[in-house]
Design a protein around this motif. Sequence first.
Motif, PDB file in Angstrom:
ATOM      1  N   ALA A  19       0.836  -1.206   0.000  1.00  0.00           N
ATOM      2  CA  ALA A  19       0.000   0.000   0.000  1.00  0.00           C
ATOM      3  C   ALA A  19       0.871   1.255   0.000  1.00  0.00           C
ATOM      4  N   SER A  20       1.950   1.238   0.792  1.00  0.00           N
ATOM      5  CA  SER A  20       2.870   2.385   0.842  1.00  0.00           C
ATOM      6  C   SER A  20       3.545   2.602  -0.505  1.00  0.00           C
ATOM      7  N   MET A  21       3.948   1.501  -1.139  1.00  0.00           N
ATOM      8  CA  MET A  21       4.555   1.601  -2.468  1.00  0.00           C
ATOM      9  C   MET A  21       3.578   2.224  -3.456  1.00  0.00           C
ATOM     10  N   ALA A  22       2.313   1.810  -3.375  1.00  0.00           N
ATOM     11  CA  ALA A  22       1.300   2.310  -4.307  1.00  0.00           C
ATOM     12  C   ALA A  22       1.081   3.806  -4.129  1.00  0.00           C
ATOM     13  N   VAL A  23       0.994   4.263  -2.868  1.00  0.00           N
ATOM     14  CA  VAL A  23       0.785   5.685  -2.601  1.00  0.00           C
ATOM     15  C   VAL A  23       1.972   6.496  -3.120  1.00  0.00           C
ATOM     16  N   SER A  24       3.190   6.025  -2.834  1.00  0.00           N
ATOM     17  CA  SER A  24       4.389   6.741  -3.279  1.00  0.00           C
ATOM     18  C   SER A  24       4.481   6.793  -4.797  1.00  0.00           C
ATOM     19  N   GLU A  25       4.159   5.672  -5.451  1.00  0.00           N
ATOM     20  CA  GLU A  25       4.244   5.624  -6.910  1.00  0.00           C
ATOM     21  C   GLU A  25       3.188   6.522  -7.547  1.00  0.00           C
ATOM     22  N   CYS A  26       2.007   6.541  -6.970  1.00  0.00           N
ATOM     23  CA  CYS A  26       0.959   7.427  -7.469  1.00  0.00           C
ATOM     24  C   CYS A  26       1.418   8.878  -7.392  1.00  0.00           C
ATOM     25  N   GLN A  27       2.022   9.261  -6.267  1.00  0.00           N
ATOM     26  CA  GLN A  27       2.474  10.642  -6.103  1.00  0.00           C
ATOM     27  C   GLN A  27       3.629  10.967  -7.042  1.00  0.00           C
ATOM     28  N   HIS A  28       4.459   9.992  -7.360  1.00  0.00           N
ATOM     29  CA  HIS A  28       5.528  10.221  -8.329  1.00  0.00           C
ATOM     30  C   HIS A  28       4.948  10.417  -9.730  1.00  0.00           C
ATOM     31  N   PHE A  30       9.802  -1.486  -9.382  1.00  0.00           N
ATOM     32  CA  PHE A  30       8.385  -1.130  -9.347  1.00  0.00           C
ATOM     33  C   PHE A  30       8.095   0.124 -10.179  1.00  0.00           C
ATOM     34  N   ARG A  31       9.109   0.947 -10.404  1.00  0.00           N
ATOM     35  CA  ARG A  31       8.909   2.137 -11.222  1.00  0.00           C
ATOM     36  C   ARG A  31       8.473   1.762 -12.646  1.00  0.00           C
ATOM     37  N   LEU A  32       9.000   0.647 -13.181  1.00  0.00           N
ATOM     38  CA  LEU A  32       8.582   0.181 -14.504  1.00  0.00           C
ATOM     39  C   LEU A  32       7.089  -0.124 -14.522  1.00  0.00           C
ATOM     40  N   VAL A  33       6.623  -0.745 -13.447  1.00  0.00           N
ATOM     41  CA  VAL A  33       5.201  -1.067 -13.330  1.00  0.00           C
ATOM     42  C   VAL A  33       4.385   0.222 -13.266  1.00  0.00           C
ATOM     43  N   GLY A  34       4.857   1.182 -12.457  1.00  0.00           N
ATOM     44  CA  GLY A  34       4.154   2.449 -12.356  1.00  0.00           C
ATOM     45  C   GLY A  34       4.095   3.204 -13.669  1.00  0.00           C
ATOM     46  N   ASP A  35       5.221   3.217 -14.396  1.00  0.00           N
ATOM     47  CA  ASP A  35       5.250   3.893 -15.701  1.00  0.00           C
ATOM     48  C   ASP A  35       4.245   3.257 -16.665  1.00  0.00           C
ATOM     49  N   LYS A  77       0.698   4.083 -15.690  1.00  0.00           N
ATOM     50  CA  LYS A  77       0.429   5.481 -16.032  1.00  0.00           C
ATOM     51  C   LYS A  77       0.130   5.612 -17.535  1.00  0.00           C
ATOM     52  N   GLU A  78       0.842   4.880 -18.376  1.00  0.00           N
ATOM     53  CA  GLU A  78       0.542   4.882 -19.811  1.00  0.00           C
ATOM     54  C   GLU A  78      -0.876   4.383 -20.057  1.00  0.00           C
ATOM     55  N   LYS A  79      -1.267   3.358 -19.322  1.00  0.00           N
ATOM     56  CA  LYS A  79      -2.620   2.832 -19.458  1.00  0.00           C
ATOM     57  C   LYS A  79      -3.654   3.846 -18.975  1.00  0.00           C
ATOM     58  N   PHE A  80      -3.310   4.634 -17.975  1.00  0.00           N
ATOM     59  CA  PHE A  80      -4.182   5.712 -17.509  1.00  0.00           C
ATOM     60  C   PHE A  80      -4.416   6.722 -18.624  1.00  0.00           C
ATOM     61  N   ASP A  81      -3.341   7.114 -19.299  1.00  0.00           N
ATOM     62  CA  ASP A  81      -3.457   8.109 -20.365  1.00  0.00           C
ATOM     63  C   ASP A  81      -4.309   7.596 -21.528  1.00  0.00           C
ATOM     64  N   GLY A  82      -4.300   6.288 -21.746  1.00  0.00           N
ATOM     65  CA  GLY A  82      -5.076   5.714 -22.843  1.00  0.00           C
ATOM     66  C   GLY A  82      -6.287   4.925 -22.376  1.00  0.00           C
ATOM     67  N   ALA A  83      -6.784   5.230 -21.157  1.00  0.00           N
ATOM     68  CA  ALA A  83      -7.901   4.470 -20.587  1.00  0.00           C
ATOM     69  C   ALA A  83      -9.150   4.567 -21.457  1.00  0.00           C
ATOM     70  N   THR A  84      -9.968   3.527 -21.410  1.00  0.00           N
ATOM     71  CA  THR A  84     -11.181   3.431 -22.231  1.00  0.00           C
ATOM     72  C   THR A  84     -12.416   3.734 -21.388  1.00  0.00           C
ATOM     73  N   GLU A  85     -13.260   4.636 -21.883  1.00  0.00           N
ATOM     74  CA  GLU A  85     -14.537   4.897 -21.214  1.00  0.00           C
ATOM     75  C   GLU A  85     -15.501   3.766 -21.568  1.00  0.00           C
ATOM     76  N   VAL A  86     -16.107   3.166 -20.544  1.00  0.00           N
ATOM     77  CA  VAL A  86     -16.941   1.985 -20.757  1.00  0.00           C
ATOM     78  C   VAL A  86     -18.303   2.157 -20.087  1.00  0.00           C
ATOM     79  N   GLU A  87     -19.172   1.246 -20.409  1.00  0.00           N
ATOM     80  CA  GLU A  87     -20.476   1.141 -19.760  1.00  0.00           C
ATOM     81  C   GLU A  87     -20.807  -0.337 -19.618  1.00  0.00           C
TER      82      GLU A  87
END
Length: 356
Positions: free
Chosen positions: A72-81, A232-237, A240-250
């Motif tokens: 959880a700590s890793m996730a919070v730190s990576e999100c903030q990075h 873990f930075r590779l995973v975060g990067d 983040k790429e997937k965030f930028d290209g996220a798909t709006e769904v229903e």
Amino acid sequence: MYITMLQVLIAILFLLNRFVSSSQWLSIALSSSANTFISRRSCDDVGEKLNHRQVQICKRNIDVMNSVKSGASMAVSECQHQFRQRRWNCTTVQFERSPVFGNSANGGTREAAFVHSISSAGVAYAVTRSCSVGNLGRKCGCDQKYNGMSEKGWKWAGCSDDIDFGINFSQTFVDARERGRKAGNPSRVLMNLHNNNAGRLAVKKFMKLQCKCHGVSGSCNVKTCWRSLPNFRLVGDYIKEKFDGATEVEVRLIGSRRVLVPRNEYFKPHTIVDLVYIDGSPNFCNADSNTGSLGTRGRSCNRTSQAIDGCELMCCNRGYTTRQEVRVERCSCKFHWCCYVRCQDCRRKVEVSVCK
């Protein structure tokens, strides 16, 4: 009358637990104690952060829970990075019964998608790492699937990280937040479960092969290899790429199953490793407790950049102020035998721009 009041109280408690944020468990990352989980009672002590299912999993796996906290700590730190230069920058809040990022990650937005994905990845990563170093006792250890000779002629040896154990535990613990919630908001539940899984798959995608040569003068007559976790930075990067290209769904009913499909029929269908969202994001320009936006007033920005970290975009065209600051930094460091490093204190002027 007593029975009626008791039933009302139980119903209220049920509703509070049912609609609590699905990412609220991340707030265990903010605990100052290095070892939050030392006994089964520890699971009850953080009960307001976990739902009932997670508390029961915690009690059955108390030896794994400090790894969950580490993830959880890793996730919070990576999100903030990853979002350090964006309007929404994963600022944590510590209000009672509040999600770790406030309401900004408690919805169907892209930001919520990233939080669920990176947190699920963080748990899978941290639990896998603890397995390999022997911190989880007999529960797990090295991945036994990799042994013998490979098809390419080298030998499996060393300790391959057991990513499957980490993924399975992450799925059990993190996804438990969504179990029993489908009657409330099936779209949100399906979205969260999809993004949780995408995060875990991101860790597995970047597992790397490490090898060591053996032989006279490094001749590599024999080579042994093992699989290990990536940085873990590779995973975060990647997420983040997937965030930028996220798909709006229903959600649509296909047969008897509810499935997520792109809202725009002309968009390419998402895959299991893509992030999905169902609600548009606020602009995060102004503080709004309903959306969890803290606004960007007082945020630092780059006066010369035209990107999202630039003052025009970061400050939402409200303007900014620029000032000169003197900062003291270590410089001219020299190593002295034996064994210390001596540095000088250097002063330099820097320009700081802040949003109005």
